[in-house]
Design an enzyme around this catalytic site. Structure first.
Site, mmCIF file in Angstrom:
data_model
loop_
_atom_site.group_PDB
_atom_site.id
_atom_site.type_symbol
_atom_site.label_atom_id
_atom_site.label_comp_id
_atom_site.label_asym_id
_atom_site.label_seq_id
_atom_site.Cartn_x
_atom_site.Cartn_y
_atom_site.Cartn_z
ATOM 1 N N ASP A 136 -75.075 -43.165 -5.001
ATOM 2 C CA ASP A 136 -76.485 -43.187 -5.370
ATOM 3 C C ASP A 136 -77.027 -44.612 -5.495
ATOM 4 O O ASP A 136 -76.656 -45.338 -6.423
ATOM 5 C CB ASP A 136 -76.626 -42.446 -6.709
ATOM 6 N N ASP B 41 -83.737 -44.960 -1.686
ATOM 7 C CA ASP B 41 -82.965 -44.185 -2.648
ATOM 8 C C ASP B 41 -82.190 -43.055 -1.978
ATOM 9 O O ASP B 41 -82.781 -42.057 -1.552
ATOM 10 C CB ASP B 41 -83.921 -43.619 -3.702
#
Length: 387
Positions: free
Chosen positions: A92, A275
């Protein structure tokens, strides 16, 4: 100069470590199929945890920006401890910390996931430091430990990670992953914990201080994250570099967002965050509503925006112009098809302190189209058309 950069990346590909990723159903998709999404969104409205900074003055809490779990979709395999214990994790770029469930976790979600048993690892060291990570759906509370983490052939010794005792929200049981490996800048990490990627570099395990993502649009398999180099076979055409504007998230400056040659958002420039931890394109409230209006998407009772599936061949591209280069996202990418033939818009409104200024989050909808290099050595992001 351009050729030198390309040749350098080719050479680096000989030393890189490539980790396969699997696309899985996100919580949003699972809850949507079970007709539970409305309940989730009412109980946990999407909000960035910057908002919590103004409502919870708890110095013992680390706030994980942008993370509400709902749209995490790509998992990879790591192992922790000696002998190794295996976990499915999200790599992430929107957070910095690493954590997995522990055998001491009392949440219902932990019973449905792999849990780490420190008693079975001869290399585990407890720190005695409690940790609390605040997410949009609540807090993950636990404690910090150190152990050997293996990612592919990379063996990261004495890596700090969180062992959860309580996980946020009962909906965590619908996740297809066990934990998180954060890849943002260390400024977002728990105090005293060096993030995984920083340790890989500090321990001399990778030859170049960068990593890259290829998220396949061709099915569940084929996606990868690569550490320490770049394999140019995953992209085509020229690689364009964009400087990081703020070394917390992987944040860059964006020139504009346009459709049919007309600017529809990001007038005069704005900020964007790359992201891997969300599947959507998220932006300020008014700008998103304007785009939904243009593509004729209408709100459903869950708050999601529904769109006519037949328009996928007629709607225009949404073009994100970054550092003078246009990156088109076609309707086939920003329209997602659900069950029963229903189609949904992949644009979503951001909330919270981060969105008081014009900040966009470019998630997997964008990243599936563009191979992305996260270059820590030079604080820049590389973008090229994915194969």
């Amino acid at each position: 100069m351009k050729w030198f950069g390309v040749l350098g990346l080719v050479a680096l590909s000989e030393c890189l470590v490539i980790i396969p990723l699997m696309k899985v159903k996100s919580i949003r998709e699972n809850l949507r199929e079970k007709d539970m999404l409305k309940d989730y969104l009412e109980k946990y409205p999407y909000r960035l945890t910057h908002e919590l900074l103004y409502t919870q003055q708890d110095s013992g809490v680390t706030f994980e920006p942008m993370r509400n779990y709902l749209d995490l979709a790509y998992v990879g395999i790591i192992s922790i401890g000696t002998p190794p214990q295996e976990f499915k994790v999200i790599f992430d770029t929107g957070s910095a910390d690493m954590w997995v469930p522990s055998i001491y976790c009392t949440s219902q979600a932990c019973a449905k996931h792999n849990t780490f048993n420190p008693l079975r690892s001869s290399t585990f060291v407890a720190s005695g430091q409690p940790i609390n990570l605040a997410y949009g759906t609540g807090k993950m509370s636990g404690f910090l430990g150190y152990d050997t983490v293996k990612i592919g052939s990379l063996v990261d010794v004495n890596q700090a990670f969180g062992l959860s005792l309580k996980e946020p929200g009962k909906f965590m049981e619908y996740t297809a992953f066990d934990g998180i490996v954060g890849l943002s800048y260390p400024t977002l990490s728990v105090k005293g914990a060096i993030p995984v990627f920083d340790n890989l570099w500090n321990q001399g395990l990778i030859s170049e201080n960068l990593f890259a993502f290829y998220l396949s649009s061709k099915g569940q398999k084929g996606s990868v994250v690569m550490f320490g180099g770049v394999d140019p076979s995953y992209y085509t055409g020229e690689l364009h570099w964009v400087p990081v504007s703020k070394c917390t998230y992987w944040q860059i400056s964006m020139d504009s967002i346009s459709m049919n040659g007309k600017v529809v958002a990001c007038h005069g420039g704005c900020q964007a965050i790359m992201d891997t931890g969300t599947s959507l394109l998220i932006g300020p409230h008014d700008a998103i509503l304007n785009i939904q209006r243009i593509i004729q998407a209408r709100p459903s009772n869950t708050g999601e925006y529904i769109i006519n599936c037949d328009t996928v061949n007629t709607l225009p591209d949404v073009v994100f112009t970054i550092n003078g280069v246009g990156y088109p996202v076609p309707a086939s990418a920003y329209i997602q098809k659900g069950r029963l033939g229903t189609c949904f818009s992949s644009f979503d409104k951001g909330m919270g302190h981060l969105f008081t200024s014009e900040v966009w989050i470019l998630g997997d909808v964008f990243l599936r189209l563009y191979f992305t290099i996260f270059d820590r050595a030079n604080n820049r992001i590389g973008l090229a058309k994915a194969v």
